[in-house]
Write a protein that holds these residues in place. Structure first.
Motif, short mmCIF file in Angstrom:
data_model
loop_
_atom_site.label_atom_id
_atom_site.label_comp_id
_atom_site.label_asym_id
_atom_site.label_seq_id
_atom_site.Cartn_x
_atom_site.Cartn_y
_atom_site.Cartn_z
N THR A 239 -4.54 15.92 4.58
CA THR A 239 -4.10 15.56 5.92
C THR A 239 -3.11 14.41 5.83
OG1 THR A 239 -5.83 13.91 6.23
CG2 THR A 239 -6.37 16.19 6.84
N GLU A 240 -2.46 14.10 6.92
CA GLU A 240 -1.53 12.98 6.93
C GLU A 240 -2.26 11.68 6.58
OE1 GLU A 240 1.30 10.52 10.09
OE2 GLU A 240 0.67 12.57 10.55
N ALA A 241 -3.44 11.50 7.15
CA ALA A 241 -4.20 10.28 6.90
C ALA A 241 -4.60 10.17 5.43
CB ALA A 241 -5.44 10.24 7.78
N GLU A 242 -5.02 11.28 4.84
CA GLU A 242 -5.43 11.25 3.43
C GLU A 242 -4.25 10.94 2.52
OE1 GLU A 242 -9.11 14.49 3.55
OE2 GLU A 242 -7.05 15.17 3.19
N LEU A 243 -3.10 11.50 2.84
CA LEU A 243 -1.94 11.25 2.00
C LEU A 243 -1.47 9.80 2.14
CD1 LEU A 243 -0.54 13.12 0.03
CD2 LEU A 243 1.23 13.54 1.74
N LYS A 244 -1.46 9.29 3.35
CA LYS A 244 -1.04 7.90 3.56
C LYS A 244 -2.04 6.91 2.94
CE LYS A 244 1.77 8.51 7.71
NZ LYS A 244 1.93 8.18 9.16
N ALA A 245 -3.28 7.33 2.76
CA ALA A 245 -4.26 6.47 2.12
C ALA A 245 -3.92 6.23 0.65
CB ALA A 245 -5.65 7.07 2.24
N SER A 246 -3.04 7.06 0.09
CA SER A 246 -2.63 6.90 -1.31
C SER A 246 -1.45 5.96 -1.47
CB SER A 246 -2.25 8.27 -1.90
OG SER A 246 -3.34 9.18 -1.85
#
Length: 266
Positions: A239-246
């Motif tokens: 998800t967008e949130a999961e990718l931005k968490a990286s």
């Protein structure tokens, strides 16, 4: 009289040199256009795209053929086999690529995403290194592929500090090379860039459908970065949130790469 004579001699010498540089510039322009093309190109198409006459374009192609930089089949032209030794030398010896490989491997392992390194070349960017993640991408993106700065997280992050004049140049170049339509403007480009204060860029379905990407710039001593590191994932596995968490891990990776390059030409 002495000054006039010296100036005339200098001008006479500069003339052929300037002409030679123009010829070299034109040859490299034709060669770059062949690199961008998705398929072999006809002489007339190359001449039109490069804004040159048919005889001039043909002379350039023949010289490039003599050096193996261009190959011809029937009435079409494509990049020739001489680029392979050059590419091999770059991949084996370039400090950026050598330093980036273990860093990309670590990021890909820790995040399970595909990690890629891009470098800016004029108004485009080039993929110079990649380590695949756990989920394969839906498209094949070979090393050396010329890509626009105007779409994709890895391109947009390199334009964050660009001046209005540079954004205008990038927009015009993207239209001229076919990456964007003829009506594309600097305002359109500016609307795609990260918000003020953000040090990362995000993209979804921009360059390829069903693909999410996040990228940060690699710091350098000039303050105007020319490299970026990106994480990419198919939309069904992140998800967008999961990718931005990286993003924090990307920042650390970019910092490590910057430190390793401090002693090199980069």
């Amino acid at each position: 009289m002495t000054v006039s004579s010296t100036h005339s001699a200098s001008s006479a010498e500069d003339g052929p040199k300037a002409a030679n540089m123009r010829s070299l510039s034109r040859a490299l322009e034709v060669f770059a256009e062949l690199q961008r093309a998705e398929r072999p190109q006809r002489l007339s198409d190359l001449a039109r795209t490069c804004g040159m006459s048919l005889p001039t374009t043909l002379r350039i192609l023949r010289v490039l053929q003599d050096f193996g930089m261009v190959s011809q089949t029937d009435k079409t032209y494509r990049v020739g086999p001489a680029v392979l030794p050059a590419a091999r030398s770059f991949l084996e010896n370039d400090p950026l690529v050598v330093a980036a490989r273990p860093i990309l491997q670590q990021v890909a392992t820790q995040t399970a995403r595909t990690a890629s390194l891009y470098t800016r070349l004029g108004f485009e960017r080039i993929l110079v290194a990649r380590v695949d993640g756990d989920s394969p991408l839906r498209y094949d993106l070979p090393l050396g592929k010329r890509l626009p700065l105007t779409v994709g997280a890895a391109g947009k992050i390199l334009l964050v500090s660009a001046s209005p004049e540079e954004l205008q140049q990038v927009a015009l170049a993207a239209s001229a090379s076919g990456h964007e339509d003829a009506e594309f403007t600097a305002d359109d480009l500016r609307a795609r860039l990260p918000l003020p204060g953000e040090d990362f860029a995000y993209s979804a379905d921009e360059r390829a459908t069903g693909v999410l990407s996040v990228a940060v710039a690699v710091p350098n001593r000039t303050g105007r970065p020319s490299e970026s590191i990106a994480l990419t994932s198919p939309v069904e596995t992140a998800t967008e949130a999961e990718l931005k968490a990286s993003v924090p891990e990307l920042r650390r990776a970019a910092g490590r790469l910057s430190e390793l390059l401090m002693g090199s030409v980069y």
